[in-house]
Design a protein around this motif. Sequence first.
Motif, PDB file in Angstrom:
ATOM      1  N   MET A 147       0.762  -1.223   0.205  1.00  0.00           N
ATOM      2  CA  MET A 147       0.113  -0.051  -0.047  1.00  0.00           C
ATOM      3  C   MET A 147       0.759   1.422   0.011  1.00  0.00           C
ATOM      4  SD  MET A 147      -2.657  -0.887   2.650  1.00  0.00           S
ATOM      5  CE  MET A 147      -1.673  -1.455   4.041  1.00  0.00           C
ATOM      6  N   ALA A 148       0.429   2.099  -0.837  1.00  0.00           N
ATOM      7  CA  ALA A 148       1.051   3.370  -0.683  1.00  0.00           C
ATOM      8  C   ALA A 148       0.030   4.585   0.270  1.00  0.00           C
ATOM      9  CB  ALA A 148       0.862   4.262  -2.094  1.00  0.00           C
ATOM     10  N   PRO A 149       0.352   5.715   0.736  1.00  0.00           N
ATOM     11  CA  PRO A 149      -0.378   6.389   1.683  1.00  0.00           C
ATOM     12  C   PRO A 149      -1.609   6.598   1.051  1.00  0.00           C
ATOM     13  CG  PRO A 149       1.839   7.278   1.700  1.00  0.00           C
ATOM     14  CD  PRO A 149       1.783   6.270   0.758  1.00  0.00           C
ATOM     15  N   GLY A 150      -2.892   6.456   1.707  1.00  0.00           N
ATOM     16  CA  GLY A 150      -4.352   6.902   1.174  1.00  0.00           C
ATOM     17  C   GLY A 150      -4.758   5.523   0.724  1.00  0.00           C
ATOM     18  N   GLU A 151      -4.106   4.471   0.258  1.00  0.00           N
ATOM     19  CA  GLU A 151      -4.592   3.326  -0.279  1.00  0.00           C
ATOM     20  C   GLU A 151      -5.518   2.487   0.771  1.00  0.00           C
ATOM     21  OE1 GLU A 151      -1.884   2.750  -4.269  1.00  0.00           O
ATOM     22  OE2 GLU A 151      -2.061   1.099  -2.387  1.00  0.00           O
ATOM     23  N   VAL A 163      -7.888  -2.783   5.553  1.00  0.00           N
ATOM     24  CA  VAL A 163      -6.717  -2.048   5.915  1.00  0.00           C
ATOM     25  C   VAL A 163      -6.522  -0.720   5.296  1.00  0.00           C
ATOM     26  CG1 VAL A 163      -4.356  -2.097   6.520  1.00  0.00           C
ATOM     27  CG2 VAL A 163      -5.968  -4.306   7.075  1.00  0.00           C
ATOM     28  N   THR A 164      -6.139   0.210   6.190  1.00  0.00           N
ATOM     29  CA  THR A 164      -5.902   1.667   5.267  1.00  0.00           C
ATOM     30  C   THR A 164      -4.591   2.184   5.732  1.00  0.00           C
ATOM     31  OG1 THR A 164      -8.254   2.040   4.943  1.00  0.00           O
ATOM     32  CG2 THR A 164      -6.685   3.927   4.808  1.00  0.00           C
ATOM     33  N   PHE A 165      -3.610   2.467   4.829  1.00  0.00           N
ATOM     34  CA  PHE A 165      -2.466   3.192   5.097  1.00  0.00           C
ATOM     35  C   PHE A 165      -2.518   4.527   4.877  1.00  0.00           C
ATOM     36  CE2 PHE A 165       2.114   4.024   3.517  1.00  0.00           C
ATOM     37  CZ  PHE A 165       2.474   4.491   4.572  1.00  0.00           C
TER      38      PHE A 165
END
Length: 498
Positions: free
Chosen positions: A397-401, A412-414
């Motif tokens: 994951m990248a930020p916001g994904e 799950v959220t990054f």
Amino acid sequence: MLRWAWRQLTTMRFALILLLVLAMAAVPGSLLPQRIQDPGKVRTFIEDNGTLGEGLDKLQMFDVYSSIWFSAVYILLMVSLVGCIVPRCGQHYKAMRKAPPKAPRRLARMPAHQEWELAGTDSEELLDRAQRALKKAGYRTVRNDDHVAAERGYLRETGNLLFHFSILWVVVVFALGALVSYSGQRILVEGDTFSNSLVSYDDFKPGTYYNPDNLDDFRITLNRFDATFDSESVGPQFAQPRHFAANVTTNYQGVEENKVLQVNDPVRFGRTSVYLTGNGYAPEVTVKNANGDVTFSGPVVFLPVDGTYASRGVVKVPDTGGEQLGFGGVFLPTAGFNEQGELISTFPAADQPYLVMSVYAGDLGLDDGVAQNVYELDTSKMRAVTDNEGKPVTLQMAPGETVDLPEGLGTVTFDGVKRFVAVDVHSNPTQGVLLVGAVLLMVGLGLSLFIPRRRMWVRVTDGRVEVAALARGEDPRVQHAVQALAVHLNESAREEED
């Protein structure tokens, strides 16, 4: 036999041997894990090494600084220093009050010697001039019938005694400081506040006679952490840190201030100092269950494992309404690929953050009553979550994904990335006294090394003048001192004739 043993123990040679033995005895304490610092690592070392580990444990190699043999060397050194210093102080005091010794019968046998004919000058007048010159040069002098005796350099022995007394001072004060001091560690994520109380520490090491009522009352909030890395150099200097600065808000005795905490530049509160000892990244993660309820949310500290700040960490989610979840993974501040096509971090700054995690479900073991390492995930009672093809799930994951978990486990959220700092809180009320001892030690060492101990005599007999000198220890200028005095006396005699 006892008298002989005591004499050997109280010699400087034996004290130096004990100092060397003490230094050698401290080596295992830096090579092997110590119980006072990390009992878990000691237990692991013993289990991994079997008979060797058990043998080292019986020899107290994991408790070096509190072991019987280390304490024995330490105490012997103290006794040796005291037994050496006290008698020498008395001898030195008597020597300082004693008049310089009379000239020996044959001055020509001295290491430095000058002789010439006395011409045109009264012998009494020459001896008077010699005595005045020696006094001006810092010698203690005494006038005898046919000669002047002089001695200087008493400060050399004073410095020697001061040096050894300061060693004793430093060792004793250091030991006392270890008894009444304390140190602790805490990790602060941006936005966190630390209050100086026992429950706020991640790790706390009190001295034997530490009093919790003596904790300085202060609070410190980490507002922002700034880090700069070299992005222009080529070669080994590339990606090296150039600047670390933690912007903090402090509150001490009701006064609130904004300060900057930097490496080797601590923030002080009374007798307590707060040092910046480490830093890294704390990815912000949000976990929701199948019903959309938030079961975990917040920053999680990931510990750096290399110079590019690739970091490892775990997320533990015990309250899901079903199976407990655990995530173990790697955070890459600037994600990229190596020549083998593997994900790596190419730069320490968070230019392109990326979070990679594996997913486990089952029992985290948090209800067993056994303390766990917050940076490790115990998967002995858990299973790897798999996808439809039966392969273990890996979240990238990248930020916001946001990523959906299989088996209806939720999402799950990054959310983003925060910085964290590791601070060391240290308090030792004896530091000022220890500094005085260290300064005196250097002063004593300088005096004992650079001030020569020297005796000089000027004799006039049978129309001849003799100047001689004897050095105690190394003194390469003793010959020069004799020549200089001889030249001075001859020049004074010629001036009087003119």
